[in-house]
Design an enzyme around this catalytic site. Structure first.
Site, short mmCIF file in Angstrom:
data_model
loop_
_atom_site.label_atom_id
_atom_site.label_comp_id
_atom_site.label_asym_id
_atom_site.label_seq_id
_atom_site.Cartn_x
_atom_site.Cartn_y
_atom_site.Cartn_z
N LYS A 59 0.81 -1.21 0.00
CA LYS A 59 0.00 0.00 0.00
C LYS A 59 0.85 1.27 0.00
O LYS A 59 0.38 2.32 -0.42
CB LYS A 59 -0.96 -0.01 1.19
CG LYS A 59 -1.89 -1.22 1.24
CD LYS A 59 -2.62 -1.46 -0.06
CE LYS A 59 -3.55 -2.66 -0.12
NZ LYS A 59 -3.02 -3.95 0.26
N TYR A 106 -12.00 -14.90 2.92
CA TYR A 106 -11.08 -13.80 3.23
C TYR A 106 -10.74 -13.77 4.72
O TYR A 106 -11.63 -13.87 5.58
CB TYR A 106 -11.71 -12.46 2.81
CG TYR A 106 -10.84 -11.27 3.14
CD1 TYR A 106 -9.73 -10.99 2.35
CD2 TYR A 106 -11.11 -10.46 4.22
CE1 TYR A 106 -8.91 -9.91 2.66
CE2 TYR A 106 -10.30 -9.37 4.54
CZ TYR A 106 -9.21 -9.11 3.75
OH TYR A 106 -8.39 -8.05 4.06
N TYR A 120 -2.79 -12.53 3.16
CA TYR A 120 -2.48 -12.36 1.73
C TYR A 120 -1.27 -13.18 1.28
O TYR A 120 -1.37 -14.06 0.43
CB TYR A 120 -2.21 -10.88 1.41
CG TYR A 120 -3.39 -9.96 1.64
CD1 TYR A 120 -4.30 -9.73 0.62
CD2 TYR A 120 -3.56 -9.31 2.85
CE1 TYR A 120 -5.38 -8.87 0.80
CE2 TYR A 120 -4.63 -8.46 3.05
CZ TYR A 120 -5.53 -8.23 2.02
OH TYR A 120 -6.59 -7.39 2.21
C1 LIG Z 1 -3.79 -5.22 0.00
C2 LIG Z 1 -2.82 -6.33 -0.04
C3 LIG Z 1 -2.68 -7.15 -1.17
C4 LIG Z 1 -3.56 -7.02 -2.39
O1 LIG Z 1 -3.31 -5.87 -3.12
P1 LIG Z 1 -4.50 -5.24 -3.97
O2 LIG Z 1 -3.89 -4.10 -4.66
O3 LIG Z 1 -5.56 -4.85 -2.97
O4 LIG Z 1 -5.02 -6.28 -4.89
C5 LIG Z 1 -1.71 -8.12 -1.16
N1 LIG Z 1 -0.92 -8.32 -0.08
C6 LIG Z 1 -1.05 -7.57 1.04
C7 LIG Z 1 -0.16 -7.87 2.18
C8 LIG Z 1 -2.00 -6.55 1.10
O5 LIG Z 1 -2.10 -5.83 2.21
#
Ligand SMILES: *Cc1c(COP(=O)(O)O)cnc(C)c1O
Length: 296
Positions: A15, A226, A252
Site C-alpha cells: 500500500k 477472506y 495475503y
Molecule cells: C492489499 C494487499 C494485497 C492485495 O493488493 P490489492 O492491490 O488490494 O489487490 C496483497 N498483499 C497484502 C499484504 C496486502 O495488504
C-alpha cells in the site's frame, strides 16, 4: 522475490507505493485529513495511518469488526499512529466511509477519501512504477522471469503491474492469486482490473488500453474465505520462516505463497522456469493469528 514487505514506512507493504501517489493528490488538493476503510487487520489502513503522519495529515479509519479487548497486529499499529478509528459492520462500511467524510467536512476539515485498498487509477500508478523498477533490476541481473506471482484482492496492484508489464514489454505471466472470495469467479473481478488499469493509463498519458484478457488470475486458493487462514497458509508461513528467514502474513502473502508452492508441486511451473514471487507485505497480521499457529 521482490521484497515490498520491506518498503520503509510503518512495517512495510504494497500500500505504500499506492499511497505515494494518493497522498500526492491529497496534498495537491490541499486536503488535511485522510479517510479510508478496511477490515480490522487491514494493512492498507495501517499504512494509510503511518503515511498520513509522515505527510503531516490526520487520519480517520472505518474498520469493520468488533474491537478486541487487547488491540493486536495492524489494529495496535493504527492506534500507535494516532488514527481515529470508527468501528462498524461489514455491510455498513462503504456508506460509513462517506458519512465520516461528510461529518469532517461539516466540522471545517478537508477530507480526502481513499477507497478500500487504495485501489483506484491514482494508487495503481504506484505499481506501474514498481513494474518498471523491477524490469530494470532484472535487466541489471540478467534474469528474465517466466512468471511473477503475487496476492491480488482489491486490484490496484495487479492493474498497475499488468499495465507496467505492457509498457515495459515484459512478456512473462503476471499471475494474481485471488485472496478474496467476493471476487471469485470468471465474474466481477476482471472488469474492475480493466477499469483501474485504463484509468491509470489515461492518467500517465500512455497510449495503450488493456482488456480483461490481459489479467491472469487463479481462484483455486480461497480456502475458507477472506482472512480465514488454514493449513495452506500456516504451512507456507512455517516453510518460509524455517528455510529462508522470511516472514509472510496469514491473510495475503501466505495464501499466495501457499498457492505458488502447490502450483510448483502440481507441475504448473517447471524446474527450468524462473518464477518471481512479489512479496506484498502484511507481516504485522502474524501477531493477530498467533493463537492459531504459534503453539508448535
Ligand atoms: C492489499 C494487499 C494485497 C492485495 O493488493 P490489492 O492491490 O488490494 O489487490 C496483497 N498483499 C497484502 C499484504 C496486502 O495488504
Amino acid at each position: 522475490m521482490k521484497r515490498d514487505d520491506l518498503t520503509s514506512l510503518g512495517m512495510g507493504g504494497n500500500k505504500t507505493r499506492k499511497l505515494e501517489f494518493l497522498i500526492g493528490e491529497a496534498l495537491e488538493q490541499k486536503k488535511d485529513t485522510l479517510v479510508t476503510a478496511g477490515g480490522i487487520q487491514s494493512n492498507h489502513c495501517r499504512l494509510t495511518a503511518a503515511a498520513a503522519r509522515k505527510a503531516g495529515l490526520d487520519c480517520h479509519l472505518v474498520l469493520n469488526g468488533t474491537p478486541p479487548e487487547n488491540p493486536n497486529g495492524n489494529l495496535l499499529l493504527d492506534t500507535l499512529f494516532g488514527a481515529k478509528i470508527h468501528f462498524c459492520n461489514r455491510e455498513e462500511r462503504d456508506e460509513r466511509l462517506f458519512l465520516v467524510a461528510d461529518e469532517l467536512e461539516e466540522k471545517g476539515k478537508k477530507p480526502y477519501v481513499i477507497p478500500v485498498g487504495g485501489s483506484n487509477s491514482v494508487g495503481s500508478v504506484g505499481y506501474v512504477d514498481a513494474m518498471l523498477e523491477l524490469v530494470n533490476q532484472m535487466d541489471d541481473l540478467s534474469i528474465t522471469p517466466d512468471a511473477i506471482v503475487f496476492a491480488t484482492s482489491s486490484g490496484g496492484t495487479q492493474a498497475g503491474l499488468a499495465l507496467g508489464a505492457k509498457l515495459a514489454g515484459f512478456k512473462g505471466d503476471v499471475l494474481g492469486i485471488s485472496i478474496d472470495q467476493v471476487q471469485a469467479g470468471p465474474g466481477p473481478f476482471p472488469p474492475v482490473l480493466t477499469e483501474i488499469a485504463n484509468g491509470a493509463a489515461a492518467r500517465i498519458g500512455a497510449d495503450i488500453r488493456l482488456t480483461e484478457s490481459d489479467f491472469s488470475l487463479n481462484y483455486d486458493y480461497l480456502g475458507a474465505g477472506y482472512a480465514m487462514p488454514g493449513e495452506l497458509e500456516f504451512n507456507a508461513i512455517r516453510d518460509l520462516a524455517c528455510h529462508e528467514g522470511i516472514l509472510l502474513g496469514p491473510v495475503y502473502t501466505a495464501r499466495a505463497m501457499g498457492g505458488l508452492l502447490d502450483l510448483i508441486k502440481k507441475g504448473y511451473f517447471t524446474k527450468d522456469q524462473t518464477v518471481l514471487f512479489w512479496h506484498t507485505g502484511g507481516t504485522p497480521e502474524l501477531f493477530a493469528w498467533a493463537d492459531q499457529f504459534g503453539k508448535d
